[in-house]
Each structure stands twice: as C-alpha cells, then as structure tokens.
Design an enzyme around this catalytic site. Sequence first.
Site, PDB file in Angstrom:
ATOM      1  CG  HIS A 207      -1.987  -1.117   1.139  1.00 20.14           C
ATOM      2  ND1 HIS A 207      -2.570  -1.705   2.283  1.00 20.14           N
ATOM      3  CD2 HIS A 207      -2.578  -1.799  -0.215  1.00 20.14           C
ATOM      4  CE1 HIS A 207      -3.571  -2.680   1.712  1.00 20.14           C
ATOM      5  NE2 HIS A 207      -3.191  -2.664   0.505  1.00 20.14           N
TER       6      HIS A 207
ATOM      7  CB  CYS B 287       1.815  14.409 -12.964  1.00 24.71           C
ATOM      8  SG  CYS B 287       3.204  15.082 -12.388  1.00 24.71           S
TER       9      CYS B 287
HETATM   10  P1  OAD Z   1      -7.290  -3.718  10.058  1.00 26.36           P
HETATM   11  O1  OAD Z   1      -7.116  -2.340  11.148  1.00 26.36           O
HETATM   12  O2  OAD Z   1      -8.219  -3.947   9.296  1.00 26.36           O
HETATM   13  O3  OAD Z   1      -6.678  -4.990  10.982  1.00 26.36           O
HETATM   14  C1  OAD Z   1      -5.823  -4.984  12.272  1.00 26.36           C
HETATM   15  C2  OAD Z   1      -5.564  -6.238  12.665  1.00 26.36           C
HETATM   16  O4  OAD Z   1      -4.593  -6.208  13.652  1.00 26.36           O
HETATM   17  C3  OAD Z   1      -7.111  -6.652  13.344  1.00 26.36           C
HETATM   18  O5  OAD Z   1      -7.394  -8.026  12.991  1.00 26.36           O
HETATM   19  C4  OAD Z   1      -6.735  -6.595  14.715  1.00 26.36           C
HETATM   20  O6  OAD Z   1      -7.472  -7.578  15.717  1.00 26.36           O
HETATM   21  C5  OAD Z   1      -5.411  -6.970  14.980  1.00 26.36           C
HETATM   22  N1  OAD Z   1      -4.378  -6.477  16.100  1.00 26.36           N
HETATM   23  C6  OAD Z   1      -4.496  -5.284  16.858  1.00 26.36           C
HETATM   24  N2  OAD Z   1      -3.839  -5.054  17.480  1.00 26.36           N
HETATM   25  C7  OAD Z   1      -2.987  -6.197  17.634  1.00 26.36           C
HETATM   26  C8  OAD Z   1      -1.913  -6.624  18.376  1.00 26.36           C
HETATM   27  N3  OAD Z   1      -1.194  -5.892  18.994  1.00 26.36           N
HETATM   28  N4  OAD Z   1      -1.130  -7.618  17.926  1.00 26.36           N
HETATM   29  C9  OAD Z   1      -1.649  -8.532  16.821  1.00 26.36           C
HETATM   30  N5  OAD Z   1      -2.940  -8.289  15.887  1.00 26.36           N
HETATM   31  C10 OAD Z   1      -3.420  -6.942  16.448  1.00 26.36           C
HETATM   32  O7  OAD Z   1      -5.588  -3.407   9.433  1.00 26.36           O
HETATM   33  P2  OAD Z   1      -5.151  -4.081   8.196  1.00 26.36           P
HETATM   34  O8  OAD Z   1      -5.792  -5.189   7.971  1.00 26.36           O
HETATM   35  O9  OAD Z   1      -3.744  -3.845   8.294  1.00 26.36           O
HETATM   36  O10 OAD Z   1      -5.329  -0.136   3.382  1.00 26.36           O
HETATM   37  O11 OAD Z   1      -5.855  -3.174   7.289  1.00 26.36           O
HETATM   38  C11 OAD Z   1      -5.846  -3.455   5.865  1.00 26.36           C
HETATM   39  C12 OAD Z   1      -5.605  -2.052   4.845  1.00 26.36           C
HETATM   40  O12 OAD Z   1      -7.080  -1.516   4.948  1.00 26.36           O
HETATM   41  C13 OAD Z   1      -4.789  -1.152   5.324  1.00 26.36           C
HETATM   42  O13 OAD Z   1      -3.591  -1.214   4.791  1.00 26.36           O
HETATM   43  C14 OAD Z   1      -5.435   0.208   4.941  1.00 26.36           C
HETATM   44  C15 OAD Z   1      -6.834  -0.103   5.282  1.00 26.36           C
HETATM   45  O14 OAD Z   1      -7.726   0.638   5.069  1.00 26.36           O
HETATM   46  C16 OAD Z   1      -5.370   1.089   2.550  1.00 26.36           C
HETATM   47  O15 OAD Z   1      -5.497   2.235   3.294  1.00 26.36           O
HETATM   48  C17 OAD Z   1      -5.237   1.001   1.092  1.00 26.36           C
END
Ligand code: OAD
Length: 320
Positions: free
Chosen positions: A126, A139
């Site tokens: 991302h 651009c």
């Molecule tokens: P999410 O916020 O959707 O998910 C975070 C995950 O981390 C959840 O499953 C939580 O349970 C877990 N979590 C939280 N704290 C934790 C910890 N200390 N140890 C282990 N797990 C933990 O984030 P992503 O899955 O990364 O994209 O989201 C994916 C994408 O959606 C992001 O990159 C972003 C977002 O919108 C874009 O902006 C395009």
Amino acid sequence: MPPRTDLTTFHTHLLSSRRIMALCGAGLSAASGLPTFRGAGGTWRNYEATTLATPEAFEADPGLVWQFYSMRRHMALTAKPNVAHFALAELARRKGGDGGFRTLTQNVDGLSARANHPPETIDYLHGHLFDVKCSSQSCDYKVQDFRDPIIPEFAVPLAKRSLAQRAPGPEPDAPEGEDEQLVYDESAPLEPIPKERIPKCPKCNNLLRPGVVWFGEILDEDMLVSIDRWIDSGVDLCIVIGTSGNVIPAAGYAHQIRQSGGKVAIVDLDVNAGGWQGGKKAFDWVFEGDASKIVPELLRPLVGEITIPDDDDDAAAAVA
Ligand code: OAD
C-alpha cells in the site's frame, strides 16, 4: 480439523519450510502505538479511518485528508519499531537472500524499514506514508518527504500529558526526570484547510497527496507480478500477522497459499473479528495475542533471541 495453537508443531513445520512468507497488517505496529484501521482505534475524530483513505475523500476535502495523514505521519515518526519488526528483519537477513523468505506488508508507517528490514525482501503493498506524490494520474512526480509537518497548516495539535497517565503507545523521548511529554491532542479543534493551501506539484501544479494506495486504486503492477511468481513457485508456510483480512489482494494470498498445499498461521488479537472466510478454520495455526510478543516466539528457532537496539536513530537515518 480445528487449527492448532501449540508452538511445537508450528516450530517443526517452520524448520522444515524451504520458503516462508509473512503477510503483515496494522496489528504488527499496534504495539508501537500506531492505530489500526478497523475496530478499536479505527476512528479518527469521528471519521472511520477507511473512509478517509479514498480518492473521493481527497477530492472532496484534501485538507481534511492531509490532516488525517499528517497525524499518521507524526505518530509514525514518534513511534519505534517493536520486537516483531526486528524479528522479521532478522529472518529476512538469514533466509531472504536466497528467496527463502519474503514479507508482504500493508503497512505504510516505515517501521519495518527502520528495523532495517532488507528492502529486497519486502513488498510495500500500500505504498509509503513518507512518499508525497502528484494527485494527477498523468504525472509521475513522487518524492520522499519526512518533514513533520510538510507545511505549517498540517502541524498536528499537541498537548502536554503526564507520563504517569500515558496510554500504551510510542515510548516518549522525554529527557530523564521529566514527567510530561507532548502528545497528539485529538480533542483540539481542527481548522479547515482551504484547497489553495495544499502543496502543489512542481511539475504540473496539481495538488500533492500522500504516496499511499487508497481504496479503489490499483497496486503496482510489477510488484504484483513478482509476488504472483514467487507464490507460484511454492510457499511452505505463510505467517499472517495483525491483519483483519478485509482487503485484497493481501487477504487472498493466504487463501491461495493454503489451497496450493502450504500451511498458514495467523497471529492476531482477535481472529474471529476479522473478515477471514471460515474464521479460524481458514488457518492451520492460530496464535491470539499481541504480535510483538508472539512473533519473536514463533521465529525463535530461526532468529534466536531478538533484542531491540537501544536507539533506532541510525536506522531512521538509513531510511531517510
Ligand atoms: P485492520 O485495522 O483492518 O486490522 C488490524 C488487525 O490487527 C485486526 O485483525 C486486529 O485484531 C489486529 N491487531 C490489533 N492489535 C494487535 C496486536 N497488538 N497484535 C496483533 N494483532 C493486532 O488493518 P489491516 O488489516 O492492516 O489500506 O488493514 C488493511 C488495509 O486496510 C490497510 O493497509 C489500509 C486499510 O484501509 C489502505 O489504506 C488501502
């Protein structure tokens, strides 16, 4: 068969795996104090974080979207990589050189790079929070910019907070003996920023925007092809770390690897709350808890005991 939760069978498979992939999300950086996108911590000033990460949101109010990303940039700069980032970086050094380990991360916070994760072994699906690029698709202007703030209007509001009351998060840089630090103040009112104040592209004069991938945008084609080729050559073990599995292609890779006969483990605080089809059944191992505690344990047979360097300033400089 329900997923396993024991380290012994996981370690046996880890040690016999020729090719290993880590698939990371915001949960990897949660212990560094950075907010996730969904669930607790997934809102910013009553906005769902995911609704601001779109081209439409930028079109409607670029100042607001820049304020949101300025907050994330500020927090990422104040945060430090945690032991899980360092463990993955060490595994990449030991096994990544000959293509035996690859990390795909959805995180844009720069913490893996600051943990000295070898750049040739990690794909930033991302993009990067510290890239600034032109908002015009025709651009190609893009630069790295670590300034905080980029312009004075983007400065995040700060307030003094007693260290004694400090919420879990980035370690303060306060000199010894000081009992207060400046932290991001979410309660301070935000001044709207008019479009005219948004920095402009020096090449074409369109608005500049954060160099991250937003919802509805296409990921880097060459990167996707290279990942597909790598996965097609066989992955024995995929370790999913702190992602809710709501966003493709990232979430799809874990499924694809399992369908091809590889094993998949997940490290997450709450697997069932994620978007994984089949919930925990989508995995061969489920390790529920904080990634910064569990990942070093999982990788210990390959990376040994991981300690965080006293100061990651050198690593930060290496990124800049
Ligand atoms: P999410 O916020 O959707 O998910 C975070 C995950 O981390 C959840 O499953 C939580 O349970 C877990 N979590 C939280 N704290 C934790 C910890 N200390 N140890 C282990 N797990 C933990 O984030 P992503 O899955 O990364 O994209 O989201 C994916 C994408 O959606 C992001 O990159 C972003 C977002 O919108 C874009 O902006 C395009």
